[in-house]
Design a protein around this motif. Sequence first.
Motif: not given
Length: 415
Positions: A158-181, A290-293
């Motif tokens: 779970v630790t590997i999974m969490g860090f992998s996905f959260l770190f990926s979010l720093f590289l690729v992310h949506p627009l803030p307005v999309e999150v609100i919508q 994904t593999l860790s998940a």
Amino acid sequence: MLGLILSFGPGIFAIGYTIGTGSVTSMTVAGSTYGMQLLWVLVLSCLFSGVLIYAYGQYALVTGETGLFAFRKHLKYGKLMALLVLVGISFGQWNSLMGILGISASIVQEILAIYIPVIKTIGINVVFIIAAVIIVTMYLLLLKGKYTFFEKILVIFVTIMGFSFLFSLFLVHPLPVEVIQGLIPSIPQVEGGKMMVAAFVGTTMASATFLSRPLFVKGKGWTLEANGAQQKKDAIIAAILVFAISGAIMAVACGALFHEGRGVKTVLDMVGILEPVAGKFALTLFFFGTLSAGLSSIFPCLLIAPILLADYQSGTLDTKSKQFKTITAIACLFALIGPAIGANAIEVQILSQVFNVFVLPLVVAGILYLMNFTAVMAKHRPHWTLNLIMGAAFLFACVISYNGIVALVQYFSII
């Protein structure tokens, strides 16, 4: 940092049950196809999940009883209800296990193929071989048979999974307005939209997570006096982490693919699509997450049938018993069917998630009644705010179950 992670309680199993390759697939497909439109479903599912994890854990601390055992003991039609839940969850989790193993083995093959392309030209069923190695390894680890050992293995994945996905979010992310919508409730009015909502809830608000909670709390050796506050904190942290990790997966898929109009049907589709956008490093990172998940979900899925059966019989799980070893061995063999015949693991996975929502109203209604059963809970009955949220969770579960039935009817009518 490591000490903090290893101190995590039974909530780690909630994350293991909730976030697997099926969850990653659902979030990836949703993010790439609908953007952040279904974020509101994830918010509600995680809110209700946290409350139900707490409720089942609190009931166990107060009474010493587990879920299905309590259903059978205190409810008028509890025996039938407990059997329906036992069969329904076991069926859904074993089918999910087949999909998880198939996808995990395919991901291992794809990760290797990124750096060793020749592996795809070998004329043997590499996916089946990898799946067999994974499931045999997991079974041998299960034979260790101690709660603390299971917990530590899950913490690593779970630790590997969490860090992998959260770190990926720093590289690729949506627009803030999309999150609100995405926080505004709406269902995509397209083919498969209802199925995706049901699959979302089936994987995030998982009945197996709640029913296994009492046994894991007992396995941890917690008591009401010493660990009541810790049990509550553990449930809250589990729900927050499920939301953060699941939301990160959806956001990465949205940020990388949605605006390009490049929807994906599977996690494996991201091999050729995500690499040009995010680079080989980000792709590898996402795949290791994904593999860790997948690996973190295999353990709980193997445990679910013996856990529920032990819950129904006596409320005590004996991981050294012949019954435990036999049932988990059968589950391992069942899981290999998909990779052996080359079944569509993604389709199996999403369908199993949809089936999971059908027992959810029973699981929510059961704990809502038990938590307010004066003869058992006495002065420990829940506050009205907790009752209100559990009541809302029951209505939500009923709506989603109906939605799941409609989605399945439409799916099979198309087939």
